[in-house]
Design a protein around this motif. Sequence first.
Motif, PDB file in Angstrom:
ATOM      1  N   LEU A  62       0.836  -1.207   0.000  1.00 27.84           N
ATOM      2  CA  LEU A  62       0.000   0.000   0.000  1.00 27.84           C
ATOM      3  C   LEU A  62       0.869   1.253   0.000  1.00 27.84           C
ATOM      4  CD1 LEU A  62      -2.877   1.274   0.330  1.00 27.84           C
ATOM      5  CD2 LEU A  62      -2.475   1.170   2.805  1.00 27.84           C
ATOM      6  N   SER A  63       1.869   1.270   0.856  1.00 28.89           N
ATOM      7  CA  SER A  63       2.743   2.439   0.955  1.00 28.89           C
ATOM      8  C   SER A  63       3.614   2.599  -0.288  1.00 28.89           C
ATOM      9  CB  SER A  63       3.624   2.321   2.202  1.00 28.89           C
ATOM     10  OG  SER A  63       4.544   3.392   2.276  1.00 28.89           O
ATOM     11  N   THR A  96       9.493   3.362  -0.137  1.00 26.02           N
ATOM     12  CA  THR A  96       9.227   2.588   1.080  1.00 26.02           C
ATOM     13  C   THR A  96      10.214   1.441   1.227  1.00 26.02           C
ATOM     14  OG1 THR A  96       6.865   3.089   0.832  1.00 26.02           O
ATOM     15  CG2 THR A  96       7.453   1.325   2.368  1.00 26.02           C
ATOM     16  N   ILE A  97      10.681   1.222   2.462  1.00 25.67           N
ATOM     17  CA  ILE A  97      11.519   0.063   2.748  1.00 25.67           C
ATOM     18  C   ILE A  97      10.942  -0.676   3.950  1.00 25.67           C
ATOM     19  CG2 ILE A  97      13.613   1.179   1.878  1.00 25.67           C
ATOM     20  CD1 ILE A  97      14.490   1.480   4.843  1.00 25.67           C
ATOM     21  N   GLU A 136      17.103  -3.965   6.673  1.00 23.42           N
ATOM     22  CA  GLU A 136      18.231  -3.235   7.266  1.00 23.42           C
ATOM     23  C   GLU A 136      18.905  -2.314   6.248  1.00 23.42           C
ATOM     24  OE1 GLU A 136      20.929  -5.480   9.627  1.00 23.42           O
ATOM     25  OE2 GLU A 136      19.352  -6.252  10.939  1.00 23.42           O
ATOM     26  N   GLN A 137      18.103  -1.715   5.381  1.00 22.79           N
ATOM     27  CA  GLN A 137      18.619  -0.752   4.424  1.00 22.79           C
ATOM     28  C   GLN A 137      18.789   0.608   5.091  1.00 22.79           C
ATOM     29  OE1 GLN A 137      15.255  -2.079   1.541  1.00 22.79           O
ATOM     30  NE2 GLN A 137      16.682  -0.889   0.291  1.00 22.79           N
ATOM     31  N   THR A 138      19.709   1.426   4.559  1.00 19.21           N
ATOM     32  CA  THR A 138      19.768   2.817   4.984  1.00 19.21           C
ATOM     33  C   THR A 138      18.565   3.533   4.395  1.00 19.21           C
ATOM     34  OG1 THR A 138      21.126   3.376   3.077  1.00 19.21           O
ATOM     35  CG2 THR A 138      22.279   2.851   5.139  1.00 19.21           C
ATOM     36  N   VAL A 183       9.069   6.241   3.823  1.00 14.06           N
ATOM     37  CA  VAL A 183       8.301   5.417   4.762  1.00 14.06           C
ATOM     38  C   VAL A 183       9.097   4.149   5.082  1.00 14.06           C
ATOM     39  CG1 VAL A 183       6.162   4.136   5.183  1.00 14.06           C
ATOM     40  CG2 VAL A 183       6.101   6.269   3.856  1.00 14.06           C
ATOM     41  N   ILE A 184       9.135   3.801   6.351  1.00 15.87           N
ATOM     42  CA  ILE A 184       9.732   2.549   6.797  1.00 15.87           C
ATOM     43  C   ILE A 184       8.614   1.700   7.391  1.00 15.87           C
ATOM     44  CG2 ILE A 184      11.387   1.444   8.350  1.00 15.87           C
ATOM     45  CD1 ILE A 184      12.846   4.189   8.440  1.00 15.87           C
TER      46      ILE A 184
END
Length: 426
Positions: A283-284, A290-291, A296-298, A304-305
Amino acid sequence: MHRLLYSLLWFLLTPFLLLKLFLRSRKNPAYRQRIAERFAFVNYPVKTNQPRALFHLVSVGETLAAIDIVQAFIKKYPDYEIIITSTTPTGSDRVKAAFGDKVQNYYLPFDYAFAQRRLLKQLAPDLIVLMETELWPNTLHYADKYQIPTVLMNARLSERSLKGYQKLVTLSAKMMAQISFVSAQYEADGNRFIELGLDKAKLQIAGSLKFDIKVKDEWLHKARTLNQVWQTAERFIWLAASTHKGEDEKILAAHQALLKVDPNAVLILVPRHPERFESVFQLSAKRFATIKRSTEQTVQDCQVIIGDSMGEMMAYYQVADLAFVGGSLVEHGGHNPLEPAALKKPILSGPHVFNFEHIFEQLVAVNGALMCKSSEDLAEKVIQLNQNQNQRDDLGRASHLLLAQLGGATDKTLSLLSKYLEPESN
């Protein structure tokens, strides 16, 4: 006669209970596991010479609220075997994460007479501790029959629940007679239990266990780790915690409005239930960069996380500049706002907070939380707080001060439980 009809109803509901587990398992496969425990078709450990205490902690929220008191119980009474029963897979997971092999964990069986009889006869606990409003007629019947003291701790009873129980007045009065003691959160809750037939001598008002939150070093360590992974120290971060279906769209709309004012802002969006992690991510991702936390991405250009991890909510609160407490823009009843208060974070909430009505009333009264009527109102308040560090600090200090003033329920409840323990009760 009433208990017989009640038991018959459970048997008639069996196909629907199994269907419900199956439907839930389509999103969370854990619901199709350990089915035998739902009916007590397991061999429980044989009672040893050690005394036993059984805590029924239901799901995630109740488990989080009870962790400190169970840990205090273990420390004070190291000779006791501790058994914790849960209702949901996520609740069971939180028990395992918090206590490991220090406790035994099972699902509490459905409230069939044969299941509760088997559970309590085989486990033979010396004390049963139920959380909040976990009143099950067969559980209480067999606890009373086997002379097992049963305490309802952190008890709450809404006006809506009271009316429901009053429709089964004979059954409710019987349960009130069978329960040993009720430690209620508020006087209003206690009065409702008395209306159901509870003897006043069996009641104490202890406050809410959810006020007794101690900041743990592990939360702060995890928060530092998240900041290092995400590299977000210079960006404004707001958290939407424990969101429910129908709420995420409103949160994302508010974030869209915020980005027009602060293009570098970051939203941490944490769905309440793990089975929704992927759908909320999708959705995001349709509208924002979005991650997922699990990758564990920068963050870099991320907007949005998705908080798709377990046991890190307090670290999310610590990382955030402000926190929206979910389950409140939809009619779910809200979630515990005191976790961000423990970390001096400004708190936002929607209007539907009937599960935590007393707490929110007190927070609003001391200017420790802001209530939002709609997605648009939420956007306005997030933007307002984004631009006003002093207001954020004032809100955080006020909520933290209230939390400090209202603590003490853990000590009161532990003192109550000690009256039912051996050899301390001698």
